[in-house]
Design an enzyme around this catalytic site. Structure first.
Site, PDB file in Angstrom:
ATOM      1  N   GLY A 154     -28.130 -85.550  10.211  1.00  0.00           N
ATOM      2  CA  GLY A 154     -26.938 -85.173  10.966  1.00  0.00           C
ATOM      3  C   GLY A 154     -26.867 -86.036  12.223  1.00  0.00           C
ATOM      4  N   ASP A 221     -38.991 -78.546   5.035  1.00  0.00           N
ATOM      5  CA  ASP A 221     -37.764 -79.144   5.544  1.00  0.00           C
ATOM      6  C   ASP A 221     -37.695 -80.623   5.147  1.00  0.00           C
ATOM      7  OD1 ASP A 221     -35.388 -79.031   7.522  1.00  0.00           O
ATOM      8  OD2 ASP A 221     -36.587 -80.737   8.216  1.00  0.00           O
ATOM      9  N   LYS A 225     -35.049 -82.550   2.417  1.00  0.00           N
ATOM     10  CA  LYS A 225     -34.294 -83.769   2.700  1.00  0.00           C
ATOM     11  C   LYS A 225     -34.604 -84.853   1.673  1.00  0.00           C
ATOM     12  CE  LYS A 225     -33.910 -82.716   7.605  1.00  0.00           C
ATOM     13  NZ  LYS A 225     -34.666 -82.693   8.873  1.00  0.00           N
ATOM     14  N   GLY A 317     -29.170 -81.800  15.812  1.00  0.00           N
ATOM     15  CA  GLY A 317     -29.107 -80.613  16.652  1.00  0.00           C
ATOM     16  C   GLY A 317     -27.829 -79.914  16.273  1.00  0.00           C
TER      17      GLY A 317
HETATM   18  N1  LIG Z   1     -29.320 -75.999  14.206  1.00  0.00           N
HETATM   19  C1  LIG Z   1     -29.446 -77.239  13.776  1.00  0.00           C
HETATM   20  O1  LIG Z   1     -29.676 -78.144  14.534  1.00  0.00           O
HETATM   21  C2  LIG Z   1     -29.322 -77.564  12.319  1.00  0.00           C
HETATM   22  C3  LIG Z   1     -29.284 -78.888  11.905  1.00  0.00           C
HETATM   23  C4  LIG Z   1     -29.126 -79.186  10.556  1.00  0.00           C
HETATM   24  C5  LIG Z   1     -29.029 -78.156   9.639  1.00  0.00           C
HETATM   25  N2  LIG Z   1     -29.086 -76.867  10.048  1.00  0.00           N
HETATM   26  C6  LIG Z   1     -28.953 -75.827   9.059  1.00  0.00           C
HETATM   27  O2  LIG Z   1     -27.697 -75.182   9.214  1.00  0.00           O
HETATM   28  C7  LIG Z   1     -27.807 -73.818   8.927  1.00  0.00           C
HETATM   29  C8  LIG Z   1     -27.353 -73.018  10.131  1.00  0.00           C
HETATM   30  O3  LIG Z   1     -28.180 -73.308  11.230  1.00  0.00           O
HETATM   31  P1  LIG Z   1     -28.034 -72.543  12.576  1.00  0.00           P
HETATM   32  O4  LIG Z   1     -28.910 -73.216  13.540  1.00  0.00           O
HETATM   33  O5  LIG Z   1     -26.599 -72.384  12.888  1.00  0.00           O
HETATM   34  O6  LIG Z   1     -28.664 -71.127  12.179  1.00  0.00           O
HETATM   35  P2  LIG Z   1     -28.407 -69.727  12.864  1.00  0.00           P
HETATM   36  O7  LIG Z   1     -28.056 -69.926  14.278  1.00  0.00           O
HETATM   37  O8  LIG Z   1     -29.540 -68.873  12.522  1.00  0.00           O
HETATM   38  O9  LIG Z   1     -27.093 -69.181  12.114  1.00  0.00           O
HETATM   39  C9  LIG Z   1     -27.112 -68.620  10.828  1.00  0.00           C
HETATM   40  C10 LIG Z   1     -25.840 -67.850  10.630  1.00  0.00           C
HETATM   41  O10 LIG Z   1     -25.810 -67.296   9.322  1.00  0.00           O
HETATM   42  C11 LIG Z   1     -25.480 -65.913   9.404  1.00  0.00           C
HETATM   43  N3  LIG Z   1     -26.037 -65.181   8.266  1.00  0.00           N
HETATM   44  C12 LIG Z   1     -27.309 -64.800   8.052  1.00  0.00           C
HETATM   45  N4  LIG Z   1     -27.406 -64.115   6.891  1.00  0.00           N
HETATM   46  C13 LIG Z   1     -26.152 -64.048   6.391  1.00  0.00           C
HETATM   47  C14 LIG Z   1     -25.581 -63.436   5.244  1.00  0.00           C
HETATM   48  N5  LIG Z   1     -26.344 -62.789   4.368  1.00  0.00           N
HETATM   49  N6  LIG Z   1     -24.266 -63.554   5.033  1.00  0.00           N
HETATM   50  C15 LIG Z   1     -23.477 -64.230   5.902  1.00  0.00           C
HETATM   51  N7  LIG Z   1     -23.958 -64.805   7.022  1.00  0.00           N
HETATM   52  C16 LIG Z   1     -25.283 -64.720   7.262  1.00  0.00           C
HETATM   53  C17 LIG Z   1     -26.045 -65.475  10.686  1.00  0.00           C
HETATM   54  O11 LIG Z   1     -25.421 -64.273  11.060  1.00  0.00           O
HETATM   55  P3  LIG Z   1     -25.695 -63.592  12.486  1.00  0.00           P
HETATM   56  O12 LIG Z   1     -24.919 -64.443  13.455  1.00  0.00           O
HETATM   57  O13 LIG Z   1     -25.097 -62.239  12.303  1.00  0.00           O
HETATM   58  O14 LIG Z   1     -27.144 -63.616  12.688  1.00  0.00           O
HETATM   59  C18 LIG Z   1     -25.698 -66.661  11.575  1.00  0.00           C
HETATM   60  O15 LIG Z   1     -24.369 -66.567  11.971  1.00  0.00           O
HETATM   61  C19 LIG Z   1     -29.241 -73.557   8.561  1.00  0.00           C
HETATM   62  O16 LIG Z   1     -29.374 -73.577   7.170  1.00  0.00           O
HETATM   63  C20 LIG Z   1     -29.965 -74.731   9.190  1.00  0.00           C
HETATM   64  O17 LIG Z   1     -31.143 -75.072   8.485  1.00  0.00           O
HETATM   65  C21 LIG Z   1     -29.201 -76.567  11.378  1.00  0.00           C
END
Ligand SMILES: NC(=O)c1ccc[n+]([C@@H]2O[C@H](COP(=O)([O-])OP(=O)(O)OC[C@H]3O[C@@H](n4cnc5c(N)ncnc54)[C@H](OP(=O)(O)O)[C@@H]3O)[C@@H](O)[C@H]2O)c1
Lengths: 338, 461
Positions: A154, A221, A225, A317
Site C-alpha cells: 500500500g 502477514d 503478501k 499505514g
Molecule cells: N491499518 C493498516 O495500516 C493496514 C494496512 C494494510 C492492510 N490493512 C488491513 O485492512 C484491514 C482493516 O485494517 P484496520 O487497521 O482498519 O483494522 P481495524 O481498525 O481493526 O478495523 C476493522 C473494522 O472491521 C470491523 N469488523 C470487525 N468484525 C466485523 C464483522 N464481523 N462484520 C463487519 N465488520 C467487522 C470493525 O468493527 P468495529 O469498528 O465495530 O470494531 C472495524 O470497523 C485489515 O484486514 C488489515 O489487515 C491495514
C-alpha cells in the site's frame, strides 16, 4: 458509483476522509462521485440510498463506537453478507480484520459481493491468502474486478510496478522484506542488542506492532503478501498452505551478532521460487539491495533478461492504504463506468 | 475412488463396492464417487424426451421402473435401522423426480437446465444407497451431492465447465474436516451446480471428471476408477486372443487411446489429474486384487516396446474434397474444417495430398452424409473445388505408444506388417501426435490389420 464499506476501522475511516478531501479532484479528473451508501462494522450498520452524511457518520462512530447509532437508518447486529447481497451498490470495500484461520468475515463478504455482481476492493489479506485463486476465478466468471492494491505495498506499489513496468519480462524468482514490524524488531535487536521481547514491546509502543503481534512476528502477514504476489505477478495458484512459514520469535541477539561478524544480516525474507514459496529468517549479505533497515520494505524481482530489480519503500499505514484503495476505485471506474 | 454404473447395478455389486471401501479405508483417506445405478441416466434422458413430447403415459411407466429399481435395492443392502430412513430419503427423491417429470410434460419443454436437473436424480439416488450400504458394513459415511461437496461450474448446462479454483477451495474446506473424524464422504458423480446453486451436469466424462476434480483438490496419491474390466489392454481381446493388460500408460497415451475408442475415461475427465500429475488407476471391481492399469505422468516404456497398444474404430467413412483450383488457395482447408465444425461433424483424422489438390477427412459413418451435404453447400461452385467424394464402411487403426517418438522405422514396420497380410491402406493421418500412428483400411481388413501389428510388435508377450 455506490459503495458499501464492510469494516470501518483505521483504514475505513482514513478512506472516507481521503474521499471527502479529494472529492472535487476525483470528480474533475475521472468524472465520478464515489457515494458511500452502506457501512457495516462489528456491531451493526447504517444505510442511505442517497449517500451517507460523512461528518455525521464519523461523529457517530467516534461517539458510540459503532455506526449502528447513526440517526434514522442505524441498525444493530446485521448480517453483513445479507446486507451486501441485498444492496444495489456497485462496489464493496472490504476492510474487516485479517483472519488467517478461515478468512472470515472477509471471505464471505467478498464471495457474496462477487457472486451478486459487485466489484470488490479489499485491504484485507486473509481471504486472499486462503483462497486467492478461487476468488480471482469467481471475479472472472462474474466479469467483475477484485482489486487489492492495499494489501501488498500500500506504501510502495510493488504489484503495479511489476504489472505495468515489466510486461513481457519473465520473472523467475521474487524475494523480499514485506513486513515493516518484523524488520523494525530485527533492526532494533541487532543495533541495540535488545531481546526479541524488548524489541517487540518497543515496536508496540511506537504503534508499529499490534497488541496481538502473532500475524506479523510468526510470518503470516509476509506469507499472505507472498501468496498475493505469486498469484498476481507470477500466475501461480498458491495459497497460504503452500508457503513454508517460520517467524522471528526464536531469534536471539547473539545470533544476529554472529551474523554481523560474517558481514550478513538476518532478515525475515519471503521468497517465491519456481514451484515453492517460503517465509523464514534468512542470512543475506549486508550489501544486498534487499537488505533494508527499520520499517522499510524491499522486493527484488529476478528477471531472465534484465537481471535483478529491487524496489524499496515504506510499508503501509492507514492513510497509505486508503490511497491505494482510491487508486483501485478509479481503475474500476475507468474500466466499467460505474 | 469412483464406482461406475456397472459396479453398482445390483444389490450384490453395491455390497461389493461397500466392501472395497471398507477394505481400503482402513489405512487410507478415501472419498468415494458414485455413478448412477446401471442404465438410470439413459432412462432418465428417455423419460425427459417422452415427457417433452407430452407422452406422459410412457414417461410415467419408465419412471416407475426407475423408482422401483431404487426402492427395491434398499432392504437388500441396508441394516434394519438404516432401511426406514433410507427408504424415506429415496421416496422423497422419487416424488421430487415425479414432480420434475410432470413439470416437463406440462410445459412440453426440456431446456438444458431442466434436463440437467432431471439427469441429476440418477446420482442423487445412487449415492445415499451406496452410503447406507457402506454404513451397514460398519463404515462411517456421509453422502454429498457434487454441489454440496463444493464442485461449482459455469452456466453451460448440459456440459458445464468447472470453475476449478473455486471448486478446489470449497472441496478442501468441506471434505477435509470429515477425514479427521474418520468419515468417508460419498459424492454424487456427474452432478455439480452453478455459483447461484442451480444444478448442472458435467457432461461427457461425468463421474470420472468428478473423481478427478476431487482427487486434484485433495492432492490424492491416486485416483481409482472401478469398472467392469481389468484395465486397458494391448488390443481388443475379441480381436486379438493374446491381448494382455497394460500395467501402465502415460496421460498422453491414454488420451490417444480414449480418443481412438478404447472404453475408458473421457479426455476431459483426465485433465485435472494430468495437470496435478495425480496417477489414475483403472481397476475391476470384480477382481479388486488385480492391479489394473495405471495412467500417470511418467512415460514408462512397456518392457522396452515402442508400441503399447493398437486399437480399432469401426464404422467410419472418408470424405475427400478435391479440385485443381485448391492448389495455392490456403483458405480452403480452413473453410473445410470450419464447415464441418459448425455442422457438428467430428473429424477424427485428416490427410492432405502432397499436391495440395485433395483434403481427406475421416468422420463417423453416420456423419458422412451430413458432412458431404454441408461441404457441397459451402464449397461447390466457387471454382476451387471440383469434387466431394465419400467412402463409407472403413475403419481406423490407431497404433499408440510414447516410445514411437524418436524411434526411427516404426511407421515402416507398421506398414510392412500390414502389407504382408495383403491389407490395403487407404489413408494415413498426417502430423497427428507423436504418440500415435493412425491409418484407414476397409472394414473387412480391420481385424487382420490389428492382429498383424499386435504380432509385429510382440504386444502379447
Ligand atoms: N491499518 C493498516 O495500516 C493496514 C494496512 C494494510 C492492510 N490493512 C488491513 O485492512 C484491514 C482493516 O485494517 P484496520 O487497521 O482498519 O483494522 P481495524 O481498525 O481493526 O478495523 C476493522 C473494522 O472491521 C470491523 N469488523 C470487525 N468484525 C466485523 C464483522 N464481523 N462484520 C463487519 N465488520 C467487522 C470493525 O468493527 P468495529 O469498528 O465495530 O470494531 C472495524 O470497523 C485489515 O484486514 C488489515 O489487515 C491495514
Amino acid at each position: 458509483m455506490r459503495i458499501i464499506f464492510a469494516g470501518f476501522g483505521t483504514v475505513g475511516q482514513a478512506l472516507i476522509k481521503v474521499l471527502r478531501q479529494d472529492e472535487q479532484r476525483i470528480v474533475q479528473a475521472y468524472g465520478f462521485r464515489p457515494q458511500l451508501t452502506t457501512i457495516v462494522d462489528s456491531q451493526g450498520s447504517c444505510f442511505d440510498e442517497a449517500g451517507l452524511n460523512i461528518p455525521l457518520v464519523l461523529k457517530t462512530k467516534e461517539k458510540y463506537g459503532t455506526v449502528a447509532k447513526y440517526p434514522g437508518s442505524g441498525r444493530r447486529n446485521d448480517d453483513s453478507t445479507r446486507i451486501i447481497s441485498d444492496s444495489d451498490a456497485e462496489v464493496v470495500v472490504e476492510t474487516t480484520p485479517t483472519n488467517f484461520k478461515d478468512g472470515e468475515p472477509g471471505l464471505s463478504n467478498i464471495k457474496t459481493a462477487l457472486s451478486t455482481g459487485k466489484h470488490v476492493v479489499t485491504a484485507n489479506k486473509g481471504p486472499l491468502a486462503l483462497a486467492m485463486p478461487a476468488l480471482l476465478e469467481l471475479a472472472r466468471h462474474r466479469n467483475r474486478r477484485l482489486c487489492f492494491s492495499g494489501t501488498v505495498g500500500g506504501g510502495t506499489p510493488f504489484l503495479d510496478f511489476a504489472a505495468k513496468c515489466m510486461p513481457g519480462e519473465r520473472i523467475a524468482r521474487i524475494k523480499g522484506i514485506l513486513n515493516g514490524t518484523t524488520n523494525y524488531i530485527l533492526t532494533r535487536m541487532e543495533n541495540s542488542s535488545l531481546t526479541f521481547q524488548k524489541a517487540l514491546a518497543e515496536a508496540q509502543k511506537k504503534g508499529y506492532a499490534e497488541k496481538d503481534p502473532t500475524n506479523d512476528v510468526e510470518g503470516f502477514d509476509t506469507a499472505a503478501k507472498i501468496v498475493i504476489i505469486a498469484n498476481w505477478i507470477l500466475a501461480k495458484s498458491f495459497s497460504l498452505r503452500d508457503v513454508d512459514i517460520t517467524g522471528i520469535s526464536k531469534i536471539t541477539p547473539r545470533k544476529l551478532r554472529a551474523a554481523q561478524a560474517l558481514g550478513v544480516k538476518v532478515k525475515l525474507i519471503g521468497r517465491i521460487e519456481e514451484s515453492s514459496a517460503s517465509v523464514r529468517p534468512e542470512e543475506i549479505r549486508a550489501d544486498d539491495p534487499t537488505c533494508v533497515p527499520d520499517t522499510l520494505n524491499a522486493l527484488t524481482f529476478s528477471t531472465e533478461h534484465a537481471g535483478d530489480i529491487t524496489l524499496i519503500g515504506p510499508g503501509a499505514g492507514g492513510e497509505r492504504t486508503a490511497s491505494a484503495i482510491v487508486r483501485d476505485l478509479v481503475s474500476i471506474r475507468k474500466e466499467y463506468a460505474v | 475412488m469412483k464406482f461406475g454404473g456397472t459396479s453398482l447395478s445390483q444389490a450384490s455389486k453395491m455390497k461389493n463396492a461397500a466392501k472395497i471401501l471398507q477394505k481400503f479405508s482402513a489405512s487410507n483417506k478415501i472419498v468415494a464417487v458414485a455413478s448412477a445405478i446401471g442404465e438410470t441416466t439413459d432412462q432418465l434422458a428417455a423419460i425427459g424426451e417422452l415427457a417433452k413430447k407430452g407422452d406422459l403415459k410412457r414417461a410415467r411407466k419408465l419412471l416407475s421402473k426407475v423408482q422401483a429399481s431404487h426402492r427395491k435395492i434398499v432392504p437388500l443392502i441396508a441394516g434394519k435401522a438404516g432401511t426406514r430412513e433410507l427408504l424415506e430419503r429415496i421416496e422423497q427423491l422419487n416424488s421430487e423426480l415425479e414432480r420434475t417429470v410432470e413439470g416437463i410434460a406440462h410445459l412440453r419443454e426440456l431446456t438444458p437446465r431442466s434436463r440437467d436437473y432431471l439427469l441429476s436424480f440418477g446420482e442423487r439416488l445412487s449415492t445415499p444407497i451406496l452410503a447406507e450400504t457402506a454404513t451397514a458394513t460398519g463404515l462411517r459415511t456421509r453422502p454429498f451431492t457434487g454441489a454440496e461437496a463444493g464442485i461449482t461450474t459455469d452456466d453451460n448446462f448440459g456440459e458445464a465447465k468447472p470453475l476449478v479454483e473455486i471448486s478446489y477451495h470449497q472441496i478442501r474446506q468441506r471434505l477435509e474436516p470429515l477425514w479427521n473424524r474418520k468419515v468417508v464422504p460419498i459424492v454424487t458423480g456427474f452432478v455439480a451446480s452453478t455459483v447461484d446453486g442451480s444444478i448442472t451436469t458435467l457432461g461427457r466424462g461425468g463421474s470420472d471428471y468428478t473423481a478427478a476434480l476431487l482427487g486434484a483438490a485433495l492432492a490424492a496419491e491416486e485416483i481409482w476408477i472401478w469398472t467392469d474390466v481389468d484395465g486397458l489392454m494391448t488390443a481388443d481381446p475379441r480381436i486379438v486372443k493374446d491381448a494382455v493388460l497394460l500395467p501402465n500408460v502415460s496421460f498422453g497415451e491414454a488420451l490417444e487411446l480414449s480418443f481412438f475408442g478404447a472404453k475408458m475415461m473421457h479426455p476431459r475427465a483426465l485433465q485435472p489429474a494430468a495437470q496435478k500429475k495425480i496417477p489414475v488407476r483403472i481397476k475391476n471391481s470384480s477382481h479388486p486384487s488385480v492391479n489394473g492399469t495405471l495412467v500417470s505422468a511418467s512415460e514408462l516404456p512397456n518392457g522396452g516396446k515402442v508400441v503399447k497398444a493398437v486399437s480399432l474404430i469401426r464404422d467410419v467413412g472418408i470424405v475427400t474434397v478435391s479440385g485443381t483450383g485448391m492448389m495455392g488457395s490456403p483458405g480452403v482447408a480452413a473453410k473445410v474444417f470450419q464447415t464441418l465444425g459448425s455442422n457438428n461433424v467430428n473429424v477424427m483424422m485428416i490427410s492432405q495430398g502432397s499436391s495440395e489438390a485433395t483434403i481427406s477427412c475421416v468422420v463417423a459413418n453416420k456423419e458422412v452424409d451430413r458432412a458431404v451435404r454441408a461441404l457441397q453447400l459451402a464449397l461447390m461452385g466457387q471454382g476451387f473445388v471440383d469434387k466431394i467424394a465419400e467412402e463409407k464402411d472403413a475403419c481406423v487403426i490407431a497404433v499408440v505408444g510414447s516410445g514411437m517418438k524418436g524411434t526411427p522405422g516404426v511407421a515402416a514396420r507398421i506398414f510392412t506388417a500390414v502389407a504382408r497380410r495383403k491389407v490395403n491402406v487407404r489413408m494415413v493421418a498426417q502430423g497427428s501426435s507423436e504418440y500415435n500412428v493412425s491409418f484407414v483400411v476397409s472394414h473387412t481388413d480391420g481385424a487382420e490389420a490389428v492382429r498383424a501389428i499386435h504380432e509385429e510388435f510382440n504386444l502379447g508377450h
